[in-house]
Write a protein that holds these residues in place. Sequence first.
Motif: not given
Length: 400
Positions: A94-118
Amino acid sequence: MPKLSQRAERMPASPIRKLVPYAVQARDRGIKIYSLNIGQPDIETPQVGLDALKHIDRKVLEYSPSDGLPSYRNKLVGYYARFGIDLSPENIIVTTGGSEALQLAFPSCINPGDEIIMTEPTYANYISFAMQAGVKVRPIKTDIRNGYALPSVEDFEALIDERTKAILICNPNNPTGYVYTKEEMMRIRDIVKKYDLFLFSDEVYREFHYTDEPYVSALHLEGIEENVVLIDSVSKRYSECGIRIGAVITRNMQLRNAMMKFAQARLSPPLLGQIVAEASLDAPKSYMEGIYEEYIERRNLLVNGLNKIPGVYSPMPNGAFYTMARLPIDDCDRFCEWLLREFSYEGETVMFAPGSGFYTNPEDGRDQVRMAYVLKKEDLARSLVILEKALEAYPGRTER
């Protein structure tokens, strides 16, 4: 004074909220504003949720567990089962809104300098969250002329290299209202599987899906169970934006444990919000059915009305409660500011979110605005009248 960080200087202002000071000034002048700029529903919160808030009898408002109240996570398992999604409580944080969900997921999955497609246009805060995590966004454009359908596999593969770590989708989509078909979801699955990427799927608007085709969640996709990270929130579903309760969900237990480190560092999600959200899961079926029909009526009124205004075009969205509209204007930021600072019709004006803020390159989307049909039908009808009058008076109007 000390110099601010480069990250702070690069951080984009919210296209949804940056015009608020002008709105405040307009209201101070006595102007009535129809706010279609933000996804704040005017639908009432379920009574069961309000009652739970009123009748809290705790003597201490304590921390909850970092992954959320066990009773709420257990109840969420039953909620997802209604959509054919099989989970256990351990899959849910459970997170503080959907926003925090991504703020937990991004640093857990992706290193600084890596890329994500949107896909673009995209929800503006995704770009901000990626910047906070040091992640580079690789945009893949969708087109208003075909209703923002998913680009081809070849378009995706042209962006994938050794630094690509994830794809992010929003389904149903904010800001376009597009809903991915089963065929499109299978296409995404095949790309994710081929390149072993993470798939972040924001499904906050799951209930607002206006086609006859069955809704396909990323958690329905076979063969990439370990790759999927689902983002969710009760904000729109139950008109509970202010309680700030969301969730990040994965069947990948290694990832779940990594995200828990970040969750523990921020201590816990809001206690009172979880109590309200848990009670709201018992809202009667008639509650969601009524909202569903109301949003279809609002969508039809707004989009059909937009397409009757000379020079305006909006595709018919199949989900969420937003639409992107192309207007005969020179600059969406200038137009949206002008509506608040200089224009009124019979003492009233309208407020939209400039389209440029939903693109990584702010020069894109300059003739577009996002509208949220979160107001009652009478207010949407009045907004259309005001918009048409505004376009007639706007000094930067263009001809198509």
